[in-house]
Structures are given as C-alpha cells and as structure tokens.
Write a protein that holds these residues in place. Structure first.
Motif, PDB file in Angstrom:
ATOM      1  N   PHE A 175       0.844  -1.195   0.000  1.00 17.63           N
ATOM      2  CA  PHE A 175       0.000   0.000   0.000  1.00 17.63           C
ATOM      3  C   PHE A 175       0.879   1.245   0.000  1.00 17.63           C
ATOM      4  CE2 PHE A 175      -2.323   3.417   2.161  1.00 17.63           C
ATOM      5  CZ  PHE A 175      -3.430   3.506   1.319  1.00 17.63           C
ATOM      6  N   LYS A 226       1.002   5.028   0.783  1.00 20.50           N
ATOM      7  CA  LYS A 226       0.343   6.160   1.425  1.00 20.50           C
ATOM      8  C   LYS A 226       0.433   7.397   0.543  1.00 20.50           C
ATOM      9  CE  LYS A 226       1.092   4.693   6.224  1.00 20.50           C
ATOM     10  NZ  LYS A 226       1.714   5.042   7.527  1.00 20.50           N
ATOM     11  N   ASN A 265      -2.267   6.563  -2.043  1.00 19.41           N
ATOM     12  CA  ASN A 265      -3.514   6.001  -1.531  1.00 19.41           C
ATOM     13  C   ASN A 265      -4.020   4.848  -2.402  1.00 19.41           C
ATOM     14  OD1 ASN A 265      -5.629   5.827   0.355  1.00 19.41           O
ATOM     15  ND2 ASN A 265      -6.972   7.075  -0.927  1.00 19.41           N
ATOM     16  N   LYS A 266      -3.105   3.959  -2.764  1.00 17.13           N
ATOM     17  CA  LYS A 266      -3.485   2.780  -3.532  1.00 17.13           C
ATOM     18  C   LYS A 266      -2.436   1.692  -3.320  1.00 17.13           C
ATOM     19  CE  LYS A 266      -1.333   4.497  -7.829  1.00 17.13           C
ATOM     20  NZ  LYS A 266      -1.594   4.922  -9.227  1.00 17.13           N
ATOM     21  N   SER A 267      -2.818   0.455  -3.633  1.00 18.91           N
ATOM     22  CA  SER A 267      -1.912  -0.680  -3.493  1.00 18.91           C
ATOM     23  C   SER A 267      -1.337  -1.070  -4.849  1.00 18.91           C
ATOM     24  CB  SER A 267      -2.646  -1.879  -2.882  1.00 18.91           C
ATOM     25  OG  SER A 267      -3.051  -1.592  -1.551  1.00 18.91           O
ATOM     26  N   ASP A 287      -1.612  13.433  -7.521  1.00 16.64           N
ATOM     27  CA  ASP A 287      -1.315  12.607  -6.352  1.00 16.64           C
ATOM     28  C   ASP A 287      -1.219  11.127  -6.709  1.00 16.64           C
ATOM     29  OD1 ASP A 287      -1.321  14.854  -4.790  1.00 16.64           O
ATOM     30  OD2 ASP A 287      -3.380  14.588  -4.062  1.00 16.64           O
ATOM     31  N   SER A 288      -1.838  10.728  -7.813  1.00 17.71           N
ATOM     32  CA  SER A 288      -1.832   9.323  -8.222  1.00 17.71           C
ATOM     33  C   SER A 288      -0.548   8.911  -8.925  1.00 17.71           C
ATOM     34  CB  SER A 288      -3.022   9.043  -9.150  1.00 17.71           C
ATOM     35  OG  SER A 288      -2.935   9.845 -10.324  1.00 17.71           O
TER      36      SER A 288
END
Length: 288
Positions: free
Chosen positions: A28, A30, A33-35, A108-109
C-alpha cells in the motif's frame, strides 16, 4: 495410465517448487492512496536459512506490469536462474503506464519515485532476507524502467550502489526520439498532464535523466547504460553518454545490434546482473 499420473504429479510438484521461489506482494502506498503489486524472486532453497542476500530492483517499461519480466523474457525462468546463479533477490515492481517513475507535482496518483524509494524498498527489507545496505542494493530497468532506474538512483544515492538502463528513455523529450510521431505526441501530452510545463532544453528538467548528470557525477554510483543501434531511443542514450563524458562521470556504455525488443532485453539483463554482482563483490568490505 499409472505412468501418466506419475508424470503429472511430478510436473505439479516441480511447478509448486518453482512458484514457491517467487512471491507476489501487494504494497500500500500512502503517497498515492493505492496498493501496487510486485514480484519477489528468491534464490532456490533459502527458506529456513539464517542468511541475507543482495537485492536488485528490475523495472518494466511503458504498457508493462510487474509480471513483464516473467512473461515476456524470451528465455524461460530467466530471473530465477539469475537469482540462483548470483544468490540475490530480484524485485519487479509494477507502476502505471507512461509514469516514468517520477513524482508528479500535479497528480497525487503519480508518485512513483516516492513509492519505490520510501515505500517498496522498506517493505521488501522488512519482509524478505535482504541485506539492508546500499552496498548490496541496485536498480535497473528497460525503456521507461531504464529512465526510472537512472533517475531514482541519481536522486537517492543513499539507497543504491549501482544503476543500469536497457534501451532507456534517457531523455523524455520526444523530439530526441526517432520515428512514430503519433506516439510521441501522445507521450508529450501525458507528460504535460503529469508535469506541467518543464524545461526540455539544456540544462534540462530534473524530471528527465539527462537533467541529472551532475547528481550522477557526485553520487559515485556504478552506472551501466546499453542500447541497440536500431532502437528508436538510441539518440537519447548517446546524449546521456556524451553528457557523462563531458562532466567526467565514470560509467559503462554499450551499443550493440538490436532494437526495442524483448530479445534484446533478455540478452541484456544477464550482463546487467553480472555488472551489478561485480559491484556487490567490491562492496563487501564496506557492508555494515
């Protein structure tokens, strides 16, 4: 019939043994905000041993994923053979297409430099028997992954003692690429979405490998760069090579017959792992 059943049983046992050497992990992030998934290839027969091993992060290219090196290499079980031969752990992370492994200032991705350097490596070191020292850790990759390896190593010399690139995008400026104008325009648009307006001309943006040659000089990381003479990225590799020559950065540079293909990368990876292993051997006296 009994012979057939026995043959099937032996095959299943062999498959299970092979699978047991390679783990799929999900880490994950942080930062995003994804795995994300990665594959971890261990030397055979290390379960239960009180021993730690060097680690090498092997990055994929655009359109790729964490299983690329397992599925697409033209020699079956290439990573497992290299892990066994050199007694090292090989990690193949997965990232988004066309992300070039940088941290986007706008999205952010897209924070893959942070993911690799501050999230994935600590996770692997905490959960696998790796030597937790830069002198026994390296990174390499193909195409987009070559860019990622050179860029992340340049920005994080505390993590790596060697870095490599196979057919790497050493300059993300599509004007330096050869042919396929439609693809180039798509890449330029995606770069603008992730990075905004950046400096594509000298002295170049720090989001591209050619813009990091001063860091490469200062870091004293062993560098290996190779590219096929028929590769559409050959000029970007020659450009980085020339810049490193001009600022007196030690590095290995090779051009040889080949194009942007899995045949080339399958042949290239053993040379990269050999180069990295030689660096590790020299570093043994510096390990904590």
């Amino acid at each position: 019939m009994k012979f057939l059943k026995l043959t099937v049983l032996i095959c299943l046992i062999n498959i299970n043994l092979l699978q047991a050497k390679t783990d799929t992990i999900e880490v994950f992030s942080k930062a995003m905000n994804k795995s994300l998934k990665a594959s971890v290839v261990k030397p055979s027969g290390i379960e239960g041993l009180d021993q730690e091993f060097p680690s090498v992060y092997v990055l994929h290219g655009a359109w790729g994923g964490y299983l690329d090196w397992h599925k697409n290499a033209t020699k079956p079980n290439l990573l497992q053979e290299l892990a066994d031969l050199y007694q090292m752990i090989l990690i193949t992370p997965g990232v988004a297409p066309f992300s070039y492994y940088y941290d986007s200032p706008l999205m952010d991705s897209v924070q893959y430099e942070t993911y690799i350097s501050k999230e994935l490596i600590p996770y692997v070191d905490a959960n696998f028997p790796t030597i937790k020292d830069k002198n026994a850790r390296a990174i390499t990759g193909l195409s987009m992954g070559g860019h990622g390896a050179m860029m992340i190593a340049a920005k994080h010399p505390e993590l790596f003692s060697a870095a490599g690139s196979m057919s790497g995008v050493m300059n993300i400026d599509v004007r330096t690429w050869i042919g396929n104008e439609d693809t180039q325009e798509q890449r330029r648009k995606s770069q603008q979405e992730m990075l905004g307006e950046i400096e594509y001309d000298f002295p170049f943006s720090p989001y591209t490998a050619v813009g990091l040659v001063n860091q490469m000089k200062q870091n004293n990381i062993a560098l290996l760069i190779d590219c096929g003479i028929d590769d559409f990225l050959i000029e970007t590799n020659r450009q980085l090579h020339q810049l490193l020559l001009e600022n007196d950065t030690p590095h290995e540079y090779t051009e040889r017959p080949g194009a942007h293909t899995w045949e080339y990368w399958t042949d290239a990876l053993p040379f990269h792992i050999l180069f990295i292993n030689q660096v590790f051997e020299k570093n043994k006296t510096q390990l904590n």
